[in-house]
Write an enzyme that holds these catalytic residues in place. Structure first.
Site, short mmCIF file in Angstrom:
data_model
loop_
_atom_site.label_atom_id
_atom_site.label_comp_id
_atom_site.label_asym_id
_atom_site.label_seq_id
_atom_site.Cartn_x
_atom_site.Cartn_y
_atom_site.Cartn_z
N LYS A 177 0.86 -1.18 0.00
CA LYS A 177 0.00 0.00 0.00
C LYS A 177 0.90 1.23 0.00
CE LYS A 177 -3.83 2.33 2.20
NZ LYS A 177 -3.24 3.66 1.91
N ASP A 224 2.05 5.12 0.08
CA ASP A 224 1.65 6.28 0.88
C ASP A 224 1.95 7.55 0.07
OD1 ASP A 224 0.77 7.82 2.95
OD2 ASP A 224 2.54 7.56 4.21
N GLU A 256 2.96 1.11 5.39
CA GLU A 256 1.61 1.47 5.83
C GLU A 256 0.69 0.26 5.84
OE1 GLU A 256 -1.90 4.77 4.86
OE2 GLU A 256 -0.18 4.56 3.52
#
Length: 345
Positions: free
Chosen positions: A64, A66, A204
């Site tokens: 994921k 950021d 994250e």
């Protein structure tokens, strides 16, 4: 008496009939595919937040990222870089624009994230925001673009194609390791293994995606996000006074269509951000007698219009629906279409 000129026939009977040049026969080895019009803009597919990753052979797992969600449109007339809500940010990402021009494709739409990396090689939203000059800045950024989906390619709309096929074509399109445009890799691991590794390395979280699904705009369960540390967007509804300006920010979220108070944040601020944030809040001082949210605390609060949107990391919720162990990450851009957190009943 002058004779009227007789109209000259286009063809005389003695002339052979006009015939078009015979068409070259199509090579049966080549597909005869119609071209699809290139969409002006495609609403992005949004991941649904879950507490643990799904498992199975139909799922793939990515980091994921950021950063800022972008769509890179490579068109015959040039390159356009659009934010999640459709604002044109081409001029703010000259490196990504250059990388798109160098891909060697006539037309394409790439879905991905603009990122910058910290010293440990992790994508860092705050670094990216600082490079752009903050929420109201006009700077350009040397960010990279991590592409994770291909929605259009050389005259063909790929949205109804399975993710597995779209990803295969995208990987072929992005080749150079030196390009500002990179491919978001998947990993040969279970969802649980991938999430554990991401959290160990301070990332994250991860995104799980169904490989057999088409691209569907809006939020759905085809894409699932699982975070190591919760991070969401909240309204700044006020600040607590201090001798240096403010000591903490009061935060709001949506509940049944209204903005409600969900606690405060007093950590995570960088020194160079405090003065700029204070200036922006001073322009939004709340003029009405009643505060913008229901509040029963005793702090010396200056209320502001719920316009500024802050990205906040937190470790959970208290029993009375207030954030636990919150930390400020930065302001979200309005053009980034930041979604303010919604409290479910």
């Amino acid at each position: 008496m002058t004779k009227k000129p007789r109209p000259k026939p286009l063809l005389r009977e003695t002339e052979p009939p006009v015939r078009s040049r015979p068409r070259r026969r199509r090579n049966p080895e080549q597909p005869n595919l119609p071209l699809d019009p290139m969409p002006e803009r495609i609403e992005p597919c949004l991941a649904t937040l879950k507490s643990k990753p799904p498992e199975g052979d139909d799922w793939s797992y990515e980091i994921k990222w950021d950063g800022y969600r972008l769509a890179v449109h490579i068109e015959l007339s040039g390159v356009r870089i659009l934010t999640k809500s459709g604002h044109d940010w081409t001029k703010r990402f000259p490196e990504i624009e250059r990388g798109a021009r160098e891909l060697g494709v006539a037309t394409a739409i790439l879905d991905g994230e603009a990122v910058m990396y910290d010293e440990q090689g992790r994508s860092d939203f705050n670094l990216l925001q600082t490079s752009l000059g903050g929420r109201s800045g006009k700077k350009t950024s040397p960010a990279q673009f991590v592409a994770f989906d291909l929605l259009y390619l050389d005259g063909h709309d790929m949205q109804n194609t399975d993710l597995r096929v779209r990803r295969h074509l995208l990987a072929d399109l992005i080749g150079s390791a030196e390009s500002p445009i990179q491919f978001s890799e998947t990993f040969d691991a279970t969802g649980a293994e991938m999430l554990e590794a991401a959290c160990i390395h301070g990332l994250e979280g991860i995104i799980a995606k169904r490989l057999d699904r088409p691209y569907r705009s809006g939020r759905n369960d085809d894409w699932i996000k699982i975070k190591c540390v919760a991070s969401e967007s909240f309204f700044i509804v006020g600040y607590e006074r201090s001798t240096i300006g403010f000591s903490s920010l009061l935060l709001g979220a949506y509940h049944n269509g209204q903005v409600v108070y969900v606690g405060s944040v007093g950590t995570g601020f960088k020194q160079n951000e405090v003065a700029n944030l204070q200036t922006q809040m001073n322009k939004l001082i709340w003029k009405k007698k009643a505060p913008p949210v229901r509040y029963t605390g005793k702090r010396d609060v200056v209320w502001v219009e719920p316009t500024l949107i802050a990205e906040i990391e937190y470790r959970g919720w208290t029993g009375d629906v207030k954030l636990r162990h919150s930390s400020y990450k930065g302001l979200r851009e309005l053009q980034d279409n930041a979604e303010v957190y919604r409290i479910e009943d």
